[in-house]
Scaffold this active site. Sequence first.
Site, short mmCIF file in Angstrom:
data_model
loop_
_atom_site.label_atom_id
_atom_site.label_comp_id
_atom_site.label_asym_id
_atom_site.label_seq_id
_atom_site.Cartn_x
_atom_site.Cartn_y
_atom_site.Cartn_z
N ASP A 197 -3.02 -4.66 2.56
CA ASP A 197 -2.69 -3.46 1.80
C ASP A 197 -2.41 -2.34 2.80
O ASP A 197 -2.81 -2.42 3.97
CB ASP A 197 -3.86 -3.11 0.88
CG ASP A 197 -3.64 -1.81 0.14
OD1 ASP A 197 -2.54 -1.63 -0.40
OD2 ASP A 197 -4.56 -0.98 0.13
N ASP A 237 -8.75 -2.61 0.20
CA ASP A 237 -9.91 -1.76 -0.02
C ASP A 237 -9.98 -1.15 -1.42
O ASP A 237 -10.94 -0.46 -1.75
CB ASP A 237 -9.94 -0.62 1.00
CG ASP A 237 -8.93 0.48 0.66
OD1 ASP A 237 -7.85 0.14 0.12
OD2 ASP A 237 -9.22 1.66 0.92
N THR A 289 -2.64 1.53 2.08
CA THR A 289 -3.51 2.70 1.96
C THR A 289 -4.98 2.29 2.09
O THR A 289 -5.48 1.48 1.33
CB THR A 289 -3.29 3.41 0.62
OG1 THR A 289 -1.91 3.72 0.48
CG2 THR A 289 -4.14 4.67 0.54
#
Length: 754
Positions: free
Chosen positions: A418, A617, A420
């Site tokens: 991912d 996250d 961000t």
Amino acid sequence: MDPHSHHAIRPDASPATGAVMEMSAAASSGTIYTCPMHPEVRQPMPGNCPKCGMTLEPMLPTLEAEDDNPELREFTRRFWWTLPLTIIVTLLAMFGHRLGLFAMSTQSWIELFLSAPVVLWAGWAFFVRGVQSVLNRSPNMWTLIALGTAAASIYSVVATVAPGVFPASFSAMGRVAVYYEAAAVIISLTLLGQMLELKARSQTSAAIKSLLGLAPKTARRINADASEEDIPLTHVHVGDLLRVRPGEKVPVDGVVVEGHSAVDESMLTGEPIPVSKQTGDKLIGATLNTSGALVMRSERVGAQTMLSQIVQMVAQAQRSKAPMQRMADQVAGKFVLVVIAIAILTLLAWGWLGPQPSWIYGLVNAVAVLIIACPCALGLATPMSIMVATGNAATQGVLFRDAAAIENLRKVDTLIVDKTGTLTEGKPAFDRAVPVSGTSADEVLRLAASLDQGSEHPLASAIVRAAREQGFALDKAENFESSTGIGVRGQVGGQQLALGNTVLMHQSGVAVEELLAQAETLRAEGASVMYLAAQGRLLGLLAVSDPVKQSTPEALSALQAAGLRVVMATGDGITTAKAVAARLGITEFQGEVKPADKLALVQRLQREGRVVAMAGDGINDAPALAQADVGIAMGTGTDVAMNSAQVTLVKGDLRGIMQARAISEATIANMKQNLGFAFVYNALGVPLAAGLLYPFTGWLLSPMIAALAMSLSSASVITNALRLRGANHEGISARNPLWTPSPGNRSGSGGHCH
């Protein structure tokens, strides 16, 4: 997302819910005990595993003294009380006939009375375990020990009490040969091995105990009347105001409400530099306040703190089984039956074909086979490596949820990341303000920040924070109105302001062509762009970017150099995704992906035969984390992400993946070494004990030597596993280790079997 804020790691939402629930129950109503080799065995009181007979141990260790172990205390007492008897019996068997102190028949009776306490009292627990293994239809090492010592003892008792039942060929020097010393020595050596095992197995929880020891015992609470008192940590409740003075540890997880300080978080996150904390910043329990005084509000207490969740995750991983261990368990169960068959064949072959007294030779060799082939080394080969590795990994900021993750991580050839919060800080930061002619950049930032004071959006927070850091006086916004997804409106200083994207500008009748080229350039650099208009006229634009973590380029280079295929999947726009990918050297990327799209990407790669790891996250990463062969969550991310993942990097640093892979490779290599040694040991020991070399070399193996060899084999397996404790696996290089523990905080775990 603040890169220094850490949410509690909550494995209770994972498939391993039962383990954590039982651990929570243990904390409230008593300790739950489990078997290191069979973690599915759980009971609320101490005892022995019905499958392997191993001593059960608490699922969650405590900081109580290690010598407060009733079984260790009992075994130690029985060993030392009976050791003199074993020595005397052994000396009589070896030298009694030479000294001529007693008639040989009398000597047999003396050996019987001296060895009886050793076999019947000191070794009683072993016979109980042996019987239980038969009743539970789970043959194990205690089956073999009980059979071997019982056979030697019963034969010797019959030879002493009724020697006439044996043929004359059984007699030597005026008596039928007896083997009391063999039974006594086997019991004493097994007792010694159990003592060593119980002491050394306590090392398997050394990492957990070191983590438990980090927590302070008390907290200083500020009462409603402004008075202060020190209270036990267990009396802290959510919402309590607590004072943390310089040099004290943060008692629980919470947020700073007053004060400024630097907090050393290295014991939990691996961050070697103290982190600056001020009002609004998160605090992690058990970290050290180094300088200024802080007042905090508690948010997570007890089992919900990050420290408690880490302890539970490590304990859960230590109790889980790797696929390789399940195979070893199946082999060990069948191995016992094979050994018993070999022992019976040894007895019959020697009795029918061996030299006189053939049946005595057969009995002694059969007992030696039973003793030397105890599958303890085979059974401990993998769980000890797992216990040591998970404990050591925890001290280095890498948390494995289960043993399967350790075994699978080294096989990963594709990594989906991912953007961000994984590649980037996950914390938007103000980049720049670009004004139209006739307006200053400072005025654009001041007006935008004044309007954004009423917004909770992360981009708004970045703008307000930047204006305050530059010392701008912000005006109060009136008639504030938020339009989800496009921006905000309101009045500041008598002016009607609009701040948002192109859609909002079009709705407000504001032309943006003057700054359109600059906006596209900033977007191509990975920034988010917002336009500011006043009274229907464009004033400028503001760019907010999510900075790439300093460690990300180095981590990606190392991962790609290791042969991993790296794919970036982000919900950001294609332009932003392309810009970030180009900056980081990622050739495969996807933008504007939804959670279902990330899940589909993982599934597609798996269908292509790839072994996929997913690193993320956020909540939107959870489905893909759960689907991946190995899910890797950033410790700085959300609870949902960490609940879905098998590996958590406490610091939220991608370099930890290389570190985790190194731990995985070292652990599997160690497990293979242990299994290889156990198999080779039995492949050599069993034929020797059975006497297959006797016709060629004249070698026979005494049951006493077999018992010693059994103990040494298990000790060697444990010693090899403990080598993992000293491994400080570094994600990139010695110059930039991911984990830099403070002195005295480096620990691991280990184990032992007799």
